[in-house]
Design an enzyme around this catalytic site. Structure first.
Site, PDB file in Angstrom:
ATOM      1  CG  ASP A 165       2.617  -7.333   9.974  1.00 17.77           C
ATOM      2  OD1 ASP A 165       1.700  -8.210   9.841  1.00 17.77           O
ATOM      3  OD2 ASP A 165       3.541  -7.248   9.306  1.00 17.77           O
TER       4      ASP A 165
ATOM      5  NE  ARG B  60      -2.925  -6.325  -8.351  1.00 18.62           N
ATOM      6  CZ  ARG B  60      -3.904  -6.061  -7.233  1.00 18.62           C
ATOM      7  NH1 ARG B  60      -4.712  -6.830  -7.304  1.00 18.62           N
ATOM      8  NH2 ARG B  60      -3.403  -5.013  -6.723  1.00 18.62           N
TER       9      ARG B  60
ATOM     10  CB  THR C  64     -10.872  -5.627  -8.477  1.00 24.17           C
ATOM     11  OG1 THR C  64     -11.965  -6.696  -8.342  1.00 24.17           O
ATOM     12  CG2 THR C  64     -11.693  -4.478  -8.511  1.00 24.17           C
TER      13      THR C  64
ATOM     14  CG  ASN D 196      -3.663 -11.545  15.218  1.00 19.15           C
ATOM     15  OD1 ASN D 196      -3.854 -12.361  16.221  1.00 19.15           O
ATOM     16  ND2 ASN D 196      -2.501 -11.381  14.652  1.00 19.15           N
TER      17      ASN D 196
ATOM     18  CE1 TYR E  31      -3.801 -12.736  -2.533  1.00 17.39           C
ATOM     19  CE2 TYR E  31      -4.698 -14.132  -4.184  1.00 17.39           C
ATOM     20  CZ  TYR E  31      -4.697 -13.012  -3.415  1.00 17.39           C
ATOM     21  OH  TYR E  31      -5.818 -11.977  -3.566  1.00 17.39           O
TER      22      TYR E  31
ATOM     23  N   GLY F 158     -10.534 -12.969  16.392  1.00 20.32           N
ATOM     24  CA  GLY F 158     -10.418 -12.891  17.668  1.00 20.32           C
ATOM     25  C   GLY F 158     -11.073 -11.418  18.194  1.00 20.32           C
TER      26      GLY F 158
ATOM     27  N   GLY G 282       0.791  -1.325  -0.102  1.00 22.32           N
ATOM     28  CA  GLY G 282      -0.027  -0.048  -0.085  1.00 22.32           C
ATOM     29  C   GLY G 282       0.876   1.295   0.085  1.00 22.32           C
TER      30      GLY G 282
ATOM     31  CE  LYS H  85      -6.684 -13.071   0.308  1.00 21.22           C
ATOM     32  NZ  LYS H  85      -7.225 -11.835   0.933  1.00 21.22           N
TER      33      LYS H  85
END
Ligand code: NAD
Ligand code: UDP
Length: 318
Positions: A59, A187, A176, A100, A146, A103, A39, A150
């Site tokens: 993170d 990409r 997208t 995380n 990946y 939770g 990002g 996922k």
């Protein structure tokens, strides 16, 4: 409309930054969490003066505590070159990030949406892909950090819902594109547009006959928000994508046409395990969310070309 406090993980990324802006425009308070791996601050810098926007460097592989009503869990690199750069970290981000955030959602009773992916279908053997299809993924291949990350995250989401009554939502996002993609993200849409705007060679991997179904980011945002607002017993997974399918060669020619580029098309080796075809069946999203994509390829590409052209005008060395 009820003003909500919303956490967006991966909020400085391509989709996350667009989502933060959309949620603020819809009148909500937004906390953007990111570790800036893929990002960029540039994506959200214009939001920083907004008193309802908060930015946190964190993170997701580490626990995090906050009080919010809703969580959109987007933190994870999405471009193959970036998620393969540190495959172990990618898997940790998906799995430990899910643990995380789930939770946290459990503790504070927040609703949580997972940005899953069409990659859970791998190199699919049925076409178009429906949510009931279990997929065809190589668990030890280049893309597995990946894809399997996922898939494991989906398992965690479903089981936090079954065992702990956490309100979960899973969307499977198909390719997208749009403004705020990193120009060197790797990409296909950003690569082709940047190459065309610079009149450089357009790099097609393989013969260009592999297909993808490209969705403009505004349609995805609408799908995400509708999914978050859907009835509690609809957890998904639900496909969110544009069913209009194109070969990569067709995409290259369309980008050349829309940019009037002098670029020529060159062939490069096809990466291993590159899926041959991908097209969402969106019947479930239509039925449950009354959602379908509105922006077709030419219109979306034109907006995206304008965005990248603007970046190049400010910084021609990009
Ligand atoms: P992106 O790489 O632009 O954004 C991901 C963001 O997550 C980045 O800002 C990055 O810095 C952040 N991040 C990565 N690891 C992190 C960590 N450990 N802790 C905190 N932040 C971390 O990608 P995107 O296209 O915006 O994708 C957003 C989400 O949507 C991802 O989860 C991706 O898997 C999913 N998705 C995207 C697409 C697509 O075509 N764009 C398709 C399917 C799924
Ligand atoms: N691709 C390409 N040239 C590029 C980048 C990608 O031909 O410069 C191809 C890639 O091999 C794949 C498709 O375009 O078949 C989509 O790639 P991307 O990395 O955008 O996403 P994927 O859907 O593969 O995760």
């Amino acid at each position: 409309m009820l003003k909500k406090k919303v956490l967006v993980t991966g909020g400085a990324g391509f989709v996350g930054s667009q989502l933060c802006e959309r949620l603020l425009n819809d009148g909500h308070e937004v906390v953007c969490l990111d570790n800036y791996f893929t990002g960029q601050k540039a994506n959200i810098v214009h939001l920083i003066d907004n008193p309802y926007f908060e930015l946190i460097r964190h993170d997701v592989t580490m626990p995090f505590f906050i009080e919010v009503d809703e969580i959109y869990n987007l933190a994870c690199p999405a471009s193959p070159i970036h998620y393969q750069y540190n495959a172990i970290k990618t898997m940790k981000t998906s799995v430990m990030g899910a643990v995380n955030m789930l939770g946290l959602a459990k503790r504070i009773k927040a609703k949580i949406l997972q940005a899953s992916t069409s990659e859970v279908y791998g190199d699919p053997q049925i076409h178009p892909q429906v949510e009931t299809y279990w997929g065809h993924v190589n668990p030890i291949g280049e893309r597995s950090c990946y894809d399997e990350g996922k898939r494991a995250a989906e398992t965690l989401f479903i089981n936090y819902n079954k065992q702990n009554d956490v309100k979960i939502k899973i969307i499977r996002i198909f390719n997208t594109y749009g403004p705020n993609m990193h120009p060197h993200d790797g990409r296909v849409v950003s690569n082709f547009i940047m190459q065309a705007l610079k009149n450089e060679d357009i790099t097609i991997y393989g013969d260009g006959q592999q297909t993808r179904s490209f969705q403009y980011v505004d349609d995805l945002l609408e799908g995400m928000i509708r999914m978050m607002a859907s009835r509690d017993d609809f957890t998904g997974p639900v496909n969110i994508g544009n069913p209009n399918e194109f070969t990569i060669l067709e995409l290259a020619n369309k980008v050349i046409e829309l940019t009037n580029a002098k670029s020529k098309i060159i062939r490069m080796p096809l990466p291993s395990d590159d899926p041959m075809q991908r097209q969402p069946n969106i019947d479930l999203a239509k039925k449950e969310l009354d959602w379908s994509p509105k922006i077709q390829l030419e219109e979306g590409l034109t907006k995206t070309i304008t965005y990248f052209d603007g970046l190049l005008k400010v910084n021609p060395a990009l």
